[in-house]
Design a protein around this motif. Structure first.
Motif, PDB file in Angstrom:
ATOM      1  N   GLY A  95     -13.598  22.863 -31.388  1.00 28.10           N
ATOM      2  CA  GLY A  95     -13.190  21.668 -32.118  1.00 28.10           C
ATOM      3  C   GLY A  95     -14.313  21.064 -32.937  1.00 28.10           C
ATOM      4  O   GLY A  95     -14.074  20.184 -33.772  1.00 28.10           O
ATOM      5  N   ALA A  96     -15.554  21.505 -32.694  1.00 31.30           N
ATOM      6  CA  ALA A  96     -16.683  21.019 -33.492  1.00 31.30           C
ATOM      7  C   ALA A  96     -16.537  21.487 -34.934  1.00 31.30           C
ATOM      8  O   ALA A  96     -15.951  22.540 -35.213  1.00 31.30           O
ATOM      9  N   VAL A  97     -17.096  20.721 -35.854  1.00 32.73           N
ATOM     10  CA  VAL A  97     -17.043  21.069 -37.273  1.00 32.73           C
ATOM     11  C   VAL A  97     -18.474  21.227 -37.788  1.00 32.73           C
ATOM     12  O   VAL A  97     -19.294  20.312 -37.681  1.00 32.73           O
ATOM     13  N   LEU A  98     -18.770  22.432 -38.331  1.00 28.09           N
ATOM     14  CA  LEU A  98     -20.098  22.731 -38.863  1.00 28.09           C
ATOM     15  C   LEU A  98     -20.095  22.569 -40.383  1.00 28.09           C
ATOM     16  O   LEU A  98     -19.058  22.755 -41.035  1.00 28.09           O
ATOM     17  N   PRO A  99     -21.234  22.232 -40.969  1.00 29.59           N
ATOM     18  CA  PRO A  99     -21.288  22.036 -42.422  1.00 29.59           C
ATOM     19  C   PRO A  99     -21.178  23.356 -43.183  1.00 29.59           C
ATOM     20  O   PRO A  99     -21.641  24.402 -42.715  1.00 29.59           O
ATOM     21  N   THR A 100     -20.575  23.296 -44.358  1.00 28.04           N
ATOM     22  CA  THR A 100     -20.457  24.441 -45.257  1.00 28.04           C
ATOM     23  C   THR A 100     -20.867  24.001 -46.659  1.00 28.04           C
ATOM     24  O   THR A 100     -20.799  22.805 -46.984  1.00 28.04           O
ATOM     25  N   PRO A 101     -21.274  24.948 -47.525  1.00 26.98           N
ATOM     26  CA  PRO A 101     -21.716  24.576 -48.878  1.00 26.98           C
ATOM     27  C   PRO A 101     -20.657  23.839 -49.689  1.00 26.98           C
ATOM     28  O   PRO A 101     -20.992  23.003 -50.525  1.00 26.98           O
ATOM     29  N   ASP A 102     -19.371  24.156 -49.458  1.00 23.81           N
ATOM     30  CA  ASP A 102     -18.323  23.508 -50.248  1.00 23.81           C
ATOM     31  C   ASP A 102     -17.944  22.131 -49.712  1.00 23.81           C
ATOM     32  O   ASP A 102     -17.108  21.424 -50.292  1.00 23.81           O
ATOM     33  N   GLY A 103     -18.547  21.730 -48.577  1.00 22.31           N
ATOM     34  CA  GLY A 103     -18.299  20.412 -48.033  1.00 22.31           C
ATOM     35  C   GLY A 103     -17.046  20.296 -47.192  1.00 22.31           C
ATOM     36  O   GLY A 103     -16.762  19.226 -46.638  1.00 22.31           O
ATOM     37  N   LYS A 104     -16.270  21.361 -47.080  1.00 26.82           N
ATOM     38  CA  LYS A 104     -15.013  21.295 -46.326  1.00 26.82           C
ATOM     39  C   LYS A 104     -15.236  21.405 -44.818  1.00 26.82           C
ATOM     40  O   LYS A 104     -14.422  20.928 -44.035  1.00 26.82           O
ATOM     41  N   GLY A 105     -16.306  22.020 -44.415  1.00 31.27           N
ATOM     42  CA  GLY A 105     -16.610  22.167 -43.000  1.00 31.27           C
ATOM     43  C   GLY A 105     -15.933  23.381 -42.376  1.00 31.27           C
ATOM     44  O   GLY A 105     -14.909  23.884 -42.860  1.00 31.27           O
ATOM     45  N   PHE A 106     -16.545  23.870 -41.292  1.00 33.36           N
ATOM     46  CA  PHE A 106     -16.030  25.040 -40.571  1.00 33.36           C
ATOM     47  C   PHE A 106     -15.754  24.626 -39.128  1.00 33.36           C
ATOM     48  O   PHE A 106     -16.654  24.183 -38.416  1.00 33.36           O
ATOM     49  N   LYS A 107     -14.502  24.754 -38.697  1.00 32.74           N
ATOM     50  CA  LYS A 107     -14.094  24.306 -37.372  1.00 32.74           C
ATOM     51  C   LYS A 107     -14.253  25.433 -36.354  1.00 32.74           C
ATOM     52  O   LYS A 107     -13.816  26.564 -36.589  1.00 32.74           O
ATOM     53  N   ILE A 108     -14.880  25.118 -35.231  1.00 30.93           N
ATOM     54  CA  ILE A 108     -15.104  26.103 -34.173  1.00 30.93           C
ATOM     55  C   ILE A 108     -13.830  26.239 -33.321  1.00 30.93           C
ATOM     56  O   ILE A 108     -13.270  25.236 -32.846  1.00 30.93           O
ATOM     57  N   LYS A 109     -13.400  27.476 -33.164  1.00 32.24           N
ATOM     58  CA  LYS A 109     -12.208  27.764 -32.355  1.00 32.24           C
ATOM     59  C   LYS A 109     -12.557  28.801 -31.293  1.00 32.24           C
ATOM     60  O   LYS A 109     -13.557  29.502 -31.387  1.00 32.24           O
ATOM     61  N   LYS A 110     -11.692  28.883 -30.311  1.00 36.14           N
ATOM     62  CA  LYS A 110     -11.860  29.945 -29.307  1.00 36.14           C
ATOM     63  C   LYS A 110     -11.657  31.279 -29.990  1.00 36.14           C
ATOM     64  O   LYS A 110     -10.717  31.444 -30.782  1.00 36.14           O
ATOM     65  N   ALA A 111     -12.532  32.232 -29.688  1.00 33.98           N
ATOM     66  CA  ALA A 111     -12.445  33.532 -30.368  1.00 33.98           C
ATOM     67  C   ALA A 111     -12.785  34.654 -29.403  1.00 33.98           C
ATOM     68  O   ALA A 111     -13.305  34.420 -28.299  1.00 33.98           O
ATOM     69  N   LYS A 112     -12.449  35.887 -29.818  1.00 31.88           N
ATOM     70  CA  LYS A 112     -12.817  37.092 -29.060  1.00 31.88           C
ATOM     71  C   LYS A 112     -13.800  37.899 -29.883  1.00 31.88           C
ATOM     72  O   LYS A 112     -13.568  38.188 -31.041  1.00 31.88           O
ATOM     73  N   LEU A 113     -14.934  38.231 -29.269  1.00 31.70           N
ATOM     74  CA  LEU A 113     -15.934  39.059 -29.918  1.00 31.70           C
ATOM     75  C   LEU A 113     -16.093  40.338 -29.112  1.00 31.70           C
ATOM     76  O   LEU A 113     -16.534  40.296 -27.961  1.00 31.70           O
ATOM     77  N   ARG A 114     -15.676  41.429 -29.726  1.00 33.35           N
ATOM     78  CA  ARG A 114     -15.695  42.737 -29.044  1.00 33.35           C
ATOM     79  C   ARG A 114     -14.955  42.670 -27.716  1.00 33.35           C
ATOM     80  O   ARG A 114     -15.429  43.177 -26.691  1.00 33.35           O
ATOM     81  N   GLY A 115     -13.810  41.986 -27.719  1.00 32.51           N
ATOM     82  CA  GLY A 115     -12.942  41.951 -26.545  1.00 32.51           C
ATOM     83  C   GLY A 115     -13.306  40.916 -25.510  1.00 32.51           C
ATOM     84  O   GLY A 115     -12.649  40.827 -24.471  1.00 32.51           O
ATOM     85  N   VAL A 116     -14.360  40.095 -25.753  1.00 27.88           N
ATOM     86  CA  VAL A 116     -14.774  39.080 -24.783  1.00 27.88           C
ATOM     87  C   VAL A 116     -14.577  37.701 -25.409  1.00 27.88           C
ATOM     88  O   VAL A 116     -14.991  37.455 -26.542  1.00 27.88           O
ATOM     89  N   GLU A 117     -13.945  36.796 -24.669  1.00 26.16           N
ATOM     90  CA  GLU A 117     -13.683  35.454 -25.186  1.00 26.16           C
ATOM     91  C   GLU A 117     -14.980  34.649 -25.289  1.00 26.16           C
ATOM     92  O   GLU A 117     -15.853  34.731 -24.426  1.00 26.16           O
ATOM     93  N   SER A 118     -15.048  33.845 -26.362  1.00 23.43           N
ATOM     94  CA  SER A 118     -16.189  32.961 -26.582  1.00 23.43           C
ATOM     95  C   SER A 118     -15.653  31.556 -26.812  1.00 23.43           C
ATOM     96  O   SER A 118     -14.841  31.329 -27.697  1.00 23.43           O
ATOM     97  N   HIS A 119     -16.130  30.603 -26.009  1.00 19.90           N
ATOM     98  CA  HIS A 119     -15.628  29.232 -26.044  1.00 19.90           C
ATOM     99  C   HIS A 119     -16.664  28.302 -26.661  1.00 19.90           C
ATOM    100  O   HIS A 119     -17.166  27.379 -26.016  1.00 19.90           O
ATOM    101  N   GLY A 120     -17.024  28.563 -27.896  1.00 21.53           N
ATOM    102  CA  GLY A 120     -17.988  27.718 -28.583  1.00 21.53           C
ATOM    103  C   GLY A 120     -19.030  28.553 -29.300  1.00 21.53           C
ATOM    104  O   GLY A 120     -18.886  29.767 -29.473  1.00 21.53           O
ATOM    105  N   MET A 121     -20.108  27.900 -29.690  1.00 22.96           N
ATOM    106  CA  MET A 121     -21.136  28.579 -30.495  1.00 22.96           C
ATOM    107  C   MET A 121     -22.489  27.930 -30.245  1.00 22.96           C
ATOM    108  O   MET A 121     -22.615  26.705 -30.226  1.00 22.96           O
ATOM    109  N   LEU A 122     -23.511  28.757 -30.014  1.00 21.78           N
ATOM    110  CA  LEU A 122     -24.885  28.280 -29.917  1.00 21.78           C
ATOM    111  C   LEU A 122     -25.480  28.269 -31.331  1.00 21.78           C
ATOM    112  O   LEU A 122     -25.295  29.223 -32.093  1.00 21.78           O
ATOM    113  N   CYS A 123     -26.201  27.210 -31.673  1.00 23.37           N
ATOM    114  CA  CYS A 123     -26.531  26.957 -33.081  1.00 23.37           C
ATOM    115  C   CYS A 123     -28.016  27.118 -33.398  1.00 23.37           C
ATOM    116  O   CYS A 123     -28.883  26.767 -32.592  1.00 23.37           O
TER     117      CYS A 123
END
Length: 794
Positions: A95-123
C-alpha cells in the motif's frame, strides 16, 4: 554551494517560508539557482529490521528475508547485495507509494518473485527519491527506532538550496556565513556554535617548517592517536553531507568535509605513519611527481605550493591530498592540518592539473585567516567523539609579518545619503554592520568601521554603502530620476563611426560576432606564432588561458563551430581589442576583422554554386575603405605564417601597413581540422575610421581620351608596381587605370604574363590633343621598360 535548509535553520530560524527565504537571500546578492526537495513524495515507508535472511530457492541473486517493523514480521524477496541479518533498513509496506519521475507514484502490492510471495519492498536511496543511483539498500544506524516513519526519522521534510555566489563572497561558502547573512537580513540572532578547547591528552607533535611564508603564513597542526577509522559516521552527519552534495567516505574524511561546510575552513587529515620527520610547506621542486587521492599522477610545476615531509610531497596545498599519505582502513594515528593560504598563490593551480575541489574553490576566493584554530578544535572534538583517540597539543606556526591586515574604513553619514538617496537612522546602520561582524565606532562625520577577517571584499567606503543597500533591500531604495546638464559632443566629420562600418558589413551579408578575449594558447600559437600572448594568472579554463593577439583566433573557432553544424557558408566580422606585448608593456589595439567561407551566393535555383575566393573578400574590403573618402589605401603582396603565401595581401594607408587579408594557410587548416577554405582579414580600427573630407570638383564638359595597352612582364612583377609607375608618368589628366585582362599561354614565354589595361585621360578645362596623350603613353612605356623590364605587346 548546496546546503540543507534545516541545517541553516539550526543556526538561525527567521519566521519565513522557504520561498520567502529564497527570495530574500537572492535579493541580497546571494542568487539561488535551485531549490529541491531532499526526498521524493512517498508514503508508507518505515524503519525495519532484517531478522532472518535465506537464499531464494529458485534464484542465485535473490534473498528471502524476514523483516519486522516492530509489530509484525513480513516475508520480502530482495535482490540487494548488502542485505543481511540485523540490518536496519527502510521498508515500503503493501500500500506504500514510491515516487516516480512522472509524479504519479508507484504503489507497492503483494507480488510473487520466482514463485515466492513478497509482502513489501526494502528500499535504497534512489527508490525514495533521495539519490539518482544506489548500489544497494540504504543502511540505517543500529539504534534506528524500528517502526518509525522514515520521513520523520531522517527529517526528510527538508529542502536542498543551491546558491550561486560571486567570487567576492567567499564568506558565505559555509553554513555559518549564510546564517550570519540571514540573521542580519531579518534582524534575528544567530545561535552560537559551542566549540570547546580540547586539552592535550598526549605530548605527540610534529614539527612544521614554513619555507614559503608569502604563500602560507599560517599553519596549524595536531596529532591524534588511536583513532578507529572503521567507526560509523553518525547518520545526522552523513545526511548533512549528502544534502550538501558530498558523499560519506569514512569518519575522518567526513569530519573534515563537515567542518569545511559548517565553518568554511578546508582541512586535511594525513596518515601519521606515512610522514617522515615533519611537515614542510614549500614550492614544488622541478619535475617532482605526486599521485593524488583520485589516483591521478601529476608532474608538479615549480610555482605549485605543496605540503611535504622530509623526502616527498604529500599534497598540493589548498587543492588535494596525496594518495600515499591519505587516511585508509589501516590508519591508526592521524595528523590534522588547517592552514591559511594566500589566494593569489592558490588561484588557478587546480585548473592547471585539470582539477576543481571544494578546498580550491574556497582557498582561491579567500578563507578567513583567523579561523584556523577554531576549525582545528571543532574537528578534533568531532573526531574524538566519533572515532575515539587521544589528541596532542595544537602546534601553531605563523609568520605574523606575512599575514593580512584587517582593514579600517571611514564611513560618512552624508555619503550614504548622496549615494542611496536614503537617510537611515544611525542606530539602524550600526546594527546592520555589527550583525555582519564589523566593529563600528561613531565619530563626528559618521563611523569608523573595522572590517572582519572573513570579508576580503570590503576595503573602501563604497563597499560599506553597498552592504547597507543590500541589507536594507535594493527593492526598498527610493526611485529617483537623475538630473544632469548634458551637452552634445561634437564629432569630427573625417571620422567614420564604427557603427557605420558594422552596418556596411551587415549589408554585405556578414554577421557580427563577439568572441572572448581569452583564447586557447595552442590555437593562438598556431595562428600567430610570432607573438607570445599574455598568460592569465587565473584563467577560467585551460582553453581560455591567454589574451588574444589577433581577432582571427576567435573567428576561426566560431567558423569551425558553425561548419561542424552543417552551416556551409559563414560570413563573420568582429570589432574588438587585440593584446600585443611590446617593450614589456601590453598594448591594446582596437581592430576590425572578418572571415568568410562557403558559397558566393545564397542557395537558389537561379544562382551558381561558385565558392567565395580571395577577390570576393578584397572587393568587400575595398568597399569599406572607400567609405571614408581616403584614396591612399592600397593592397600589396604580404606575408603571414597563418596565410597562404600566394593569397596574402598587406593593406597600406600611404606607407603604413594597417592590416592583412588572405586565405588561411592549408597546413594551418589541416592542424585545426577545417576542410573548407577560410578567408580572413584584420585591420587597425583607428586607420579605417579616419578619412578625408570630400571636396567638390566640377564635372568636366570636355571629352575623355582612352588608350588600351598590353605589357609582357615577369611573373614576379605585381600589378600594384605597374599601376604605381603609370600613375606617376601618366600626367595630371590621367583619371583612371583599369586592368581588364591577365594572360598566360600561347605566345607568352614561360615565367612571364601579359597585362592588358585601359587608361583614361580627361582635363576639366580643355580638350586634350593626340600629341599630349602620345607623350604620356611614351613616358609610361619607357618607365615600365626601364624599371620593371616590361615590353609593349604588339
Amino acid at each position: 554551494m548546496k546546503f540543507s535548509e534545516s541545517w541553516l535553520r539550526e543556526w538561525v530560524n527567521p519566521s519565513l517560508s522557504t520561498d520567502e527565504l529564497v527570495a530574500q537571500v537572492t535579493m541580497a546578492g546571494l542568487e539561488v539557482d535551485a531549490v529541491d526537495a531532499v526526498a521524493g513524495e512517498f508514503s508508507g515507508i518505515v524503519v525495519a529490521e532484517v531478522v532472518k535472511r535465506e537464499q531464494h530457492p529458485d534464484a542465485d541473486k535473490l534473498s528471502l528475508c524476514q523483516v519486522t517493523d516492530g509489530t509484525d514480521t513480513f516475508q520480502i524477496v530482495c535482490g540487494a547485495p548488502n542485505v543481511r541479518e540485523g540490518l536496519k533498513v527502510p521498508m515500503a509496506k503493501i500500500g506504500a507509494v514510491l515516487p516516480t519521475p512522472d509524479g504519479k507514484g508507484f504503489k507497492i502490492k503483494k507480488a510473487k518473485l520466482r514463485g515466492v510471495e513478497s509482502h513489501g519492498m526494502l528500499c535504497a536511496e534512489a527508490e525514495m527519491g533521495m539519490a539518482e543511483h544506489s548500489d544497494g539498500l540504504m543502511e540505517l544506524a543500529a539504534d534506528a527506532p524500528v517502526g518509525q516513519d522514515i520521513r520523520e526519522y531522517l527529517s526528510l521534510d527538508d529542502n536542498i538550496i543551491e546558491v550561486d555566489l560571486t567570487p567576492n563572497r567567499a564568506d558565505c561558502l559555509s553554513v555559518k556565513g549564510l546564517a550570519r547573512e540571514v540573521g542580519t537580513l531579518n534582524n534575528v540572532d544567530v545561535k552560537p556554535l559551542n566549540i570547546e578547547t580540547m586539552a592535550a591528552q598526549i605530548d605527540a607533535t610534529l614539527p612544521v617548517t614554513l619555507s614559503a611564508t608569502d604563500a602560507c603564513p599560517k599553519y596549524v597542526g595536531r596529532v591524534v592517536k588511536g583513532v578507529n577509522v572503521s567507526a560509523t559516521t553518525p547518520l545526522w552527519m552523513v545526511e548533512k553531507l549528502r544534502r550538501s552534495g558530498i558523499r560519506s567516505i569514512d569518519p575522518i574524511v567526513d569530519v573534515t568535509n563537515y567542518v569545511l561546510l559548517e565553518l568554511g575552513q578546508p582541512m586535511h587529515a594525513f596518515d601519521l605513519a606515512q610522514i617522515e620527520s615533519g611537515i614542510e610547506v614549500r614550492y614544488a621542486k622541478d619535475k617532482e611527481k605526486l599521485t593524488l587521492l583520485d589516483g591521478q599522477e601529476v608532474e608538479l610545476n615549480a610555482d605549485t605550493l605543496v605540503i611535504a615531509d622530509a623526502s616527498k610531497p604529500l599534497a598540493i596545498a589548498g587543492v588535494m591530498g596525496g594518495e600515499h599519505s591519505g587516511v585508509n582502513t589501516e590508519t591508526q594515528d592521524i595528523f590534522l592540518e588547517v592552514a591559511y593560504f594566500n589566494p593569489i598563490v592558490i588561484a588557478g593551480k587546480a585548473r592547471n592539473y585539470g582539477l576543481h575541489t571544494d578546498s580550491s574553490h574556497r582557498f582561491e576566493r579567500g578563507v578567513d585567516y583567523r579561523l584556523q584554530n577554531e576549525a582545528m578544535e571543532r574537528a578534533t572534538q568531532l573526531i574524538v567523539e566519533i572515532c575515539g583517540g587521544q589528541a596532542g597539543p595544537v602546534v601553531n606556526t605563523e609568520d605574523a609579518a606575512a599575514m593580512p591586515n584587517e582593514a579600517t574604513v571611514e564611513l560618512r553619514a552624508q555619503r550614504i545619503v548622496d549615494v542611496l538617496a536614503l537617510e537611515l537612522p544611525a542606530n539602524q546602520i550600526e546594527t546592520m554592520l555589527t550583525r555582519l561582524g564589523m566593529q563600528v565606532t561613531a565619530n563626528a562625520t559618521g563611523w569608523t568601521v573595522n572590517v572582519p577577517s572573513y570579508r576580503f571584499d570590503i576595503s573602501i567606503e563604497a563597499d560599506l554603502i553597498e552592504e547597507i543597500a543590500r541589507i536594507h533591500g535594493y527593492n526598498n531604495l527610493p526611485v529617483t530620476t537623475p538630473m544632469a546638464a548634458l551637452d552634445l559632443q561634437s564629432e569630427p566629420e573625417v571620422l567614420t563611426p564604427v557603427n557605420t562600418l558594422k552596418q556596411y558589413w551587415v549589408s554585405r551579408g556578414y554577421q557580427e560576432a563577439i568572441t572572448y578575449s581569452f583564447v586557447d594558447p595552442k590555437v593562438q600559437k598556431l595562428v600567430d606564432p610570432s607573438v607570445d600572448g599574455l598568460t592569465l594568472a587565473n584563467p577560467i579554463s585551460a582553453d581560455m588561458a591567454v589574451m588574444r593577439s589577433t581577432l582571427w583566433v576567435g573567428l576561426i573557432k566560431a567558423a569551425e563551430h558553425n561548419l561542424k553544424r552543417q552551416q556551409d557558408t559563414v560570413r563573420l566580422f568582429e570589432t574588438g581589442l587585440r593584446f600585443v606585448p611590446k617593450d614589456g608593456e601590453l598594448t591594446q589595439e582596437p581592430m576590425i576583422a572578418g572571415l568568410v567561407c562557403g558559397s558566393r551566393l545564397t542557395k537558389n535555383w537561379t544562382n551558381g554554386t561558385e565558392k567565395v575566393d580571395f577577390y570576393d573578400l578584397k572587393g568587400d574590403l575595398e568597399g569599406m575603405l572607400a567609405m571614408n573618402g581616403d584614396s591612399e589605401y592600397r593592397f600589396a603582396k604580404g606575408e603571414h605564417s597563418a596565410l597562404h603565401p600566394g593569397q596574402c595581401a598587406a593593406i597600406f594607408k600611404g606607407d603604413k601597413q594597417i592590416g592583412l587579408m588572405g586565405a588561411l594557410h592549408p597546413v594551418l587548416q589541416k592542424q585545426l581540422g577545417i576542410k573548407t577554405q577560410l578567408f580572413v582579414f584584420e585591420l587597425l580600427q583607428s586607420e579605417v575610421v579616419m578619412g578625408e573630407l570630400p571636396e567638390y570638383a566640377a564635372v568636366s564638359k570636355f571629352p575623355e581620351v582612352s588608350r588600351d595597352l598590353a605589357f609582357v612582364v615577369e611573373e614576379a612583377v605585381q600589378w600594384s608596381q605597374v599601376e604605381q609607375v603609370i600613375l606617376e608618368q601618366g600626367g595630371e589628366s590621367l583619371t583612371k587605370v583599369t586592368l581588364f585582362d591577365v594572360y598566360r599561354g600561347q605566345g607568352i614565354e614561360n615565367g612571364r604574363k601579359s597585362l592588358a589595361l585601359g587608361l583614361t585621360w580627361q582635363d576639366p578645362s580643355r580638350t586634350l590633343n593626340d600629341e599630349e596623350i602620345t607623350s604620356s603613353v611614351d613616358n609610361i612605356i619607357a618607365k615600365l621598360a626601364e624599371g620593371l623590364g616590361a615590353q609593349l605587346r604588339g
